[in-house]
Design an enzyme around this catalytic site. Structure first.
Site, PDB file in Angstrom:
ATOM      1  N   HIS A  14      47.109  39.778  47.400  1.00 55.40           N
ATOM      2  CA  HIS A  14      46.418  40.722  46.820  1.00 55.40           C
ATOM      3  C   HIS A  14      45.349  41.376  47.847  1.00 55.40           C
ATOM      4  O   HIS A  14      44.450  40.959  48.096  1.00 55.40           O
ATOM      5  CB  HIS A  14      45.690  40.650  45.578  1.00 55.40           C
ATOM      6  CG  HIS A  14      44.925  41.852  44.772  1.00 55.40           C
ATOM      7  ND1 HIS A  14      44.866  42.021  43.646  1.00 55.40           N
ATOM      8  CD2 HIS A  14      44.623  43.042  45.285  1.00 55.40           C
ATOM      9  CE1 HIS A  14      44.384  42.940  43.122  1.00 55.40           C
ATOM     10  NE2 HIS A  14      44.312  43.612  44.329  1.00 55.40           N
ATOM     11  N   GLU A 197      41.539  44.691  35.380  1.00 57.69           N
ATOM     12  CA  GLU A 197      40.140  44.803  36.118  1.00 57.69           C
ATOM     13  C   GLU A 197      38.903  45.112  35.374  1.00 57.69           C
ATOM     14  O   GLU A 197      38.061  44.743  34.989  1.00 57.69           O
ATOM     15  CB  GLU A 197      40.365  45.167  37.561  1.00 57.69           C
ATOM     16  CG  GLU A 197      39.203  44.999  38.436  1.00 57.69           C
ATOM     17  CD  GLU A 197      39.224  45.972  39.725  1.00 57.69           C
ATOM     18  OE1 GLU A 197      38.527  45.648  40.679  1.00 57.69           O
ATOM     19  OE2 GLU A 197      40.329  46.878  39.814  1.00 57.69           O
TER      20      GLU A 197
END
Length: 317
Positions: A14, A197
């Site tokens: 990521h 998130e």
């Protein structure tokens, strides 16, 4: 402990290439391309990195990306990141790039791709760093824009290991991009997506069920939904977690509150990553070290997190 963590072989899953643009390189590229920056010097720019949320960060991120103009610029950006990988024993990396950030300001898709892919190839041959590139769509832009980007990319299909979805999460659920991901899947491209998130657990469900992702990027808000946690444990769908990013963007108020080690101990396949390290104050080793410093992460836990990252790779090698 830092040196031990630094030497630990790791995969990074990521990482946004545009988010590795360090202030020094930003100024160098601005001079090279005659781009006027709103900061007089590198130190002023560093002070500008004092933002409070995802949107403020993204505004700065997109402003910085304006200095990237030529194939050489994209090569230099990617190569600088790969040198950091070598320094921190990242043996495999699967970075994202956001073509819309560049094509929307008139940079040819081919220019962006050529610079990045040449650097990744040189990283393989000269540094021994394996991996592959993820084509990511900006979720704050319309579905049609993502579909156009995908069609631009398909002639170069072999340059990519997956498609992804990133940018501002709130108000832009994964379901908006279901058709784009179906088209990518038909072309043989697996999927990953940012979810959970700032967005709710429902976005993670959508990414799993509608986009049929192989990995969830971030995903820390899965902890709010016990049924979702059970699914993640059962399926071993990985979460690519970014601790420094999460605290910098106030997903957690402090590192001491982060839930990555709790998820690890429950059997969720979590991994450690740096997201946008130039903007969040640390690359992958700094993220590992923050978990040791603030959460008491042990060497055994670090080994398991690193092993998870290797298991969660999409590209071979």
């Amino acid at each position: 402990m830092y040196d031990w963590l630094n030497a630990l072989p790791k995969a990074e899953l990521h990482l946004h290439l545009e988010g590795t643009l360090e202030p020094g390189l930003m100024f160098e590229l601005a001079r090279r391309n005659g781009v006027a920056l709103p900061w007089p010097d590198v130190e002023s720019l560093r002070r500008a990195y004092d933002y409070d949320n995802l949107q403020e960060f993204l505004d700065l991120y997109y402003r910085g990306a304006e200095v990237l103009r030529t194939e050489q610029d994209f090569y230099d950006l990617t190569w600088a990141y790969l040198l950091k990988c070598r320094e921190q024993n990242v043996v495999h990396t699967e970075p994202f790039f956001d073509p819309q950030t560049h094509t929307d300001r008139g940079i040819a898709f081919e220019t962006v791709l050529a610079g990045i892919t040449q650097a990744l190839e040189d990283g393989r041959t000269q540094l021994g760093i394996q991996g592959g590139l993820i084509l990511s769509f900006l979720r704050h832009l319309p579905e049609e824009a993502a579909m156009r980007t995908l069609e631009q990319a398909l002639p170069y299909r072999d340059a990519f290991i997956a498609v992804g979805l990133d940018s501002s999460e709130r108000g832009f659920p994964p379901r908006l991009f279901q058709r784009v991901f179906e088209r990518a899947r038909a072309a043989g491209l697996p999927a990953v997506a940012h979810a959970g998130e700032e967005g709710p657990p429902e976005y993670i469900w959508e990414a799993l069920d509608l986009l049929q992702v192989r990995r969830i990027d971030h995903g820390v808000r899965a902890a709010e939904d016990e049924r979702l946690i059970e699914r993640l444990i059962d399926t071993q769908i990985p979460l690519t977690v970014c601790p420094l990013s999460n605290t910098r963007l106030r997903v957690f108020d402090s590192m001491a509150e982060h839930n990555i080690l709790e998820l690890l101990e429950r059997g969720v396949k979590v991994t450690v990553n740096s997201d946008d390290p130039a903007y969040f104050g640390g690359y992958i080793t700094e993220n590992f070290h923050a978990l040791h410093e603030h959460l008491g992460m042990t060497q055994d836990q670090a080994r398991r997190l690193a092993a998870n990252s290797m298991d969660a790779r999409l590209a071979g090698g």
